[in-house]
Design a protein around this motif. Structure first.
Motif, mmCIF file in Angstrom:
data_model
loop_
_atom_site.group_PDB
_atom_site.id
_atom_site.type_symbol
_atom_site.label_atom_id
_atom_site.label_comp_id
_atom_site.label_asym_id
_atom_site.label_seq_id
_atom_site.Cartn_x
_atom_site.Cartn_y
_atom_site.Cartn_z
ATOM 1 N N GLU A 106 23.462 42.549 -18.156
ATOM 2 C CA GLU A 106 23.794 42.220 -16.769
ATOM 3 C C GLU A 106 25.267 42.526 -16.575
ATOM 4 O OE1 GLU A 106 22.989 38.071 -16.323
ATOM 5 O OE2 GLU A 106 20.853 38.305 -16.655
ATOM 6 N N SER A 107 25.578 43.449 -15.668
ATOM 7 C CA SER A 107 26.988 43.831 -15.532
ATOM 8 C C SER A 107 27.656 43.249 -14.296
ATOM 9 C CB SER A 107 27.135 45.352 -15.558
ATOM 10 O OG SER A 107 26.405 45.937 -14.507
ATOM 11 N N CYS A 108 27.057 43.367 -13.110
ATOM 12 C CA CYS A 108 27.698 42.924 -11.866
ATOM 13 C C CYS A 108 26.703 42.151 -11.009
ATOM 14 C CB CYS A 108 28.192 44.117 -11.055
ATOM 15 S SG CYS A 108 29.502 45.066 -11.815
ATOM 16 N N LEU A 109 27.161 41.026 -10.474
ATOM 17 C CA LEU A 109 26.370 40.290 -9.495
ATOM 18 C C LEU A 109 26.566 40.969 -8.150
ATOM 19 C CD1 LEU A 109 24.736 37.847 -8.472
ATOM 20 C CD2 LEU A 109 26.894 36.602 -8.308
ATOM 21 N N ILE A 110 25.459 41.410 -7.521
ATOM 22 C CA ILE A 110 25.593 42.158 -6.263
ATOM 23 C C ILE A 110 25.165 41.368 -5.035
ATOM 24 C CG2 ILE A 110 25.396 44.404 -7.350
ATOM 25 C CD1 ILE A 110 22.446 44.388 -6.148
ATOM 26 N N GLY A 111 24.276 40.401 -5.187
ATOM 27 C CA GLY A 111 23.799 39.655 -4.030
ATOM 28 C C GLY A 111 22.752 38.633 -4.429
ATOM 29 N N PHE A 112 22.044 38.142 -3.413
ATOM 30 C CA PHE A 112 21.056 37.090 -3.623
ATOM 31 C C PHE A 112 19.740 37.465 -2.959
ATOM 32 C CE2 PHE A 112 25.261 35.211 -3.650
ATOM 33 C CZ PHE A 112 25.236 34.469 -4.823
ATOM 34 N N VAL A 113 18.637 37.115 -3.605
ATOM 35 C CA VAL A 113 17.321 37.351 -3.017
ATOM 36 C C VAL A 113 17.223 36.512 -1.747
ATOM 37 C CG1 VAL A 113 14.824 37.146 -3.359
ATOM 38 C CG2 VAL A 113 16.286 37.844 -5.264
ATOM 39 N N SER A 114 16.742 37.129 -0.680
ATOM 40 C CA SER A 114 16.607 36.461 0.610
ATOM 41 C C SER A 114 15.779 35.184 0.462
ATOM 42 C CB SER A 114 15.943 37.416 1.597
ATOM 43 O OG SER A 114 15.644 36.760 2.787
ATOM 44 N N LYS A 115 16.183 34.138 1.171
ATOM 45 C CA LYS A 115 15.490 32.847 1.084
ATOM 46 C C LYS A 115 14.023 32.951 1.485
ATOM 47 C CE LYS A 115 19.580 30.070 1.764
ATOM 48 N NZ LYS A 115 20.304 29.125 2.586
ATOM 49 N N ALA A 116 13.714 33.870 2.388
ATOM 50 C CA ALA A 116 12.317 34.038 2.797
ATOM 51 C C ALA A 116 11.461 34.475 1.616
ATOM 52 C CB ALA A 116 12.228 35.071 3.924
ATOM 53 N N PHE A 117 11.982 35.368 0.784
ATOM 54 C CA PHE A 117 11.222 35.841 -0.372
ATOM 55 C C PHE A 117 11.207 34.805 -1.491
ATOM 56 C CE2 PHE A 117 12.023 39.659 1.991
ATOM 57 C CZ PHE A 117 10.840 40.354 1.855
ATOM 58 N N VAL A 118 12.287 34.024 -1.620
ATOM 59 C CA VAL A 118 12.299 32.951 -2.613
ATOM 60 C C VAL A 118 11.254 31.905 -2.249
ATOM 61 C CG1 VAL A 118 13.690 31.083 -3.601
ATOM 62 C CG2 VAL A 118 14.704 33.332 -3.267
ATOM 63 N N SER A 119 11.082 31.632 -0.949
ATOM 64 C CA SER A 119 10.079 30.650 -0.536
ATOM 65 C C SER A 119 8.655 31.168 -0.764
ATOM 66 C CB SER A 119 10.279 30.246 0.924
ATOM 67 O OG SER A 119 10.001 31.319 1.779
ATOM 68 N N ILE A 120 8.458 32.477 -0.697
ATOM 69 C CA ILE A 120 7.123 33.050 -0.961
ATOM 70 C C ILE A 120 6.783 32.946 -2.444
ATOM 71 C CG2 ILE A 120 5.788 35.211 -1.034
ATOM 72 C CD1 ILE A 120 7.323 36.048 1.521
ATOM 73 N N TYR A 121 7.707 33.384 -3.303
ATOM 74 C CA TYR A 121 7.446 33.437 -4.749
ATOM 75 C C TYR A 121 7.788 32.155 -5.486
ATOM 76 C CZ TYR A 121 7.297 38.536 -4.166
ATOM 77 O OH TYR A 121 6.991 39.804 -3.777
ATOM 78 N N GLY A 122 8.900 31.544 -5.104
ATOM 79 C CA GLY A 122 9.454 30.430 -5.873
ATOM 80 C C GLY A 122 10.496 30.972 -6.842
ATOM 81 N N GLU A 123 11.593 30.239 -6.977
ATOM 82 C CA GLU A 123 12.692 30.740 -7.813
ATOM 83 C C GLU A 123 12.312 30.864 -9.280
ATOM 84 O OE1 GLU A 123 12.971 26.500 -6.868
ATOM 85 O OE2 GLU A 123 13.629 28.075 -5.531
ATOM 86 N N ASP A 124 11.402 30.004 -9.759
ATOM 87 C CA ASP A 124 11.005 30.074 -11.168
ATOM 88 C C ASP A 124 10.222 31.350 -11.487
ATOM 89 O OD1 ASP A 124 12.225 27.666 -11.883
ATOM 90 O OD2 ASP A 124 10.504 26.512 -11.182
ATOM 91 N N LYS A 125 9.392 31.820 -10.554
ATOM 92 C CA LYS A 125 8.624 33.042 -10.788
ATOM 93 C C LYS A 125 9.492 34.296 -10.715
ATOM 94 C CE LYS A 125 3.984 31.632 -9.589
ATOM 95 N NZ LYS A 125 2.817 31.875 -8.751
ATOM 96 N N LEU A 126 10.597 34.234 -9.982
ATOM 97 C CA LEU A 126 11.491 35.391 -9.880
ATOM 98 C C LEU A 126 12.503 35.440 -11.026
ATOM 99 C CD1 LEU A 126 12.202 35.386 -6.039
ATOM 100 C CD2 LEU A 126 10.842 37.040 -7.307
ATOM 101 N N ASP A 127 12.782 34.310 -11.629
ATOM 102 C CA ASP A 127 13.787 34.233 -12.688
ATOM 103 C C ASP A 127 13.409 35.128 -13.868
ATOM 104 O OD1 ASP A 127 16.073 33.362 -14.013
ATOM 105 O OD2 ASP A 127 15.065 31.615 -14.880
ATOM 106 N N GLY A 128 14.322 36.025 -14.247
ATOM 107 C CA GLY A 128 14.112 36.903 -15.396
ATOM 108 C C GLY A 128 13.393 38.207 -15.092
ATOM 109 N N ARG A 129 12.970 38.427 -13.865
ATOM 110 C CA ARG A 129 12.262 39.665 -13.499
ATOM 111 C C ARG A 129 13.226 40.845 -13.414
ATOM 112 N NH1 ARG A 129 6.491 39.085 -12.924
ATOM 113 N NH2 ARG A 129 6.177 36.883 -12.526
ATOM 114 N N ILE A 130 12.683 42.039 -13.628
ATOM 115 C CA ILE A 130 13.427 43.289 -13.485
ATOM 116 C C ILE A 130 12.917 43.988 -12.231
ATOM 117 C CG2 ILE A 130 14.007 45.515 -14.537
ATOM 118 C CD1 ILE A 130 15.107 43.122 -16.091
ATOM 119 N N ALA A 131 13.844 44.483 -11.413
ATOM 120 C CA ALA A 131 13.487 45.173 -10.176
ATOM 121 C C ALA A 131 14.287 46.470 -10.079
ATOM 122 C CB ALA A 131 13.776 44.283 -8.964
ATOM 123 N N GLU A 132 13.831 47.352 -9.213
ATOM 124 C CA GLU A 132 14.522 48.625 -8.988
ATOM 125 C C GLU A 132 14.816 48.768 -7.505
ATOM 126 O OE1 GLU A 132 12.556 52.721 -9.088
ATOM 127 O OE2 GLU A 132 13.540 52.586 -11.052
#
Length: 159
Positions: free
Chosen positions: A103-129
């Motif tokens: 992990e090199s640079c913090l760029i931003g935060f996942v939108s709250k709308a998407f966090v409410s859909i998935y839940g923060e625990d399910k998104l934690d540790g995921r890789i995205a492109e």
């Protein structure tokens, strides 16, 4: 990890340099993103500050005329708008640039709308492109939306 139904998320706040979104290489890390970059999502707790206007009762001294009247001043209450800084803790999902398994640079935060859909625990540790940078869109409405969110991208969750 359990598979997710929806694979696209939005990450906002790329144009801000607060809450750790700056480093020795970039003044604002989120401005360095490009399509195809890998991201790692990480749950964290941050403190946020918000300035709000509140109505408060303020003591006002009645104007005095002469020495005798100064002794008879009465306190009066008047309602006034006052700026108040409120601090609160918040659970967020951070998006970090993921390069060479680091992990090199913090760029931003996942939108709250998407966090409410998935839940923060399910998104934690995921890789995205990064699949779409709204600043680089040919459509003015998407550029405006990105500006309103202080920088906005879409990313596809890989695993």
């Amino acid at each position: 990890m359990t598979p997710l139904r929806l694979k696209v998320i939005e990450i906002e706040g790329l144009h801000q340099g607060n809450n750790g979104r700056t480093c020795t290489i970039h003044p604002v890390c989120g401005k360095s993103v490009e399509m195809g970059m890998s991201l790692k999502l990480r749950k964290d707790i941050i403190e946020t500050q918000q300035v709000v206007m509140e109505t408060r009762d303020v003591d006002i001294q009645a104007p005095a005329v002469g020495v005798a009247k100064k002794l008879r001043r009465k306190k009066k209450l008047q309602k006034k708008l006052v700026k108040v800084v409120k601090t609160q803790t918040e659970i967020v999902v951070q998006a970090w640039i993921w390069k060479d398994d680091v992990e090199s640079c913090l760029i931003g935060f996942v939108s709250k709308a998407f966090v409410s859909i998935y839940g923060e625990d399910k998104l934690d540790g995921r890789i995205a492109e990064i699949s779409y940078v709204l600043d680089q869109s040919e459509y003015e409405c998407e550029q405006l939306r990105s500006a309103n969110e202080n920088g906005l991208i879409r990313a596809t969750i890989l695993f």
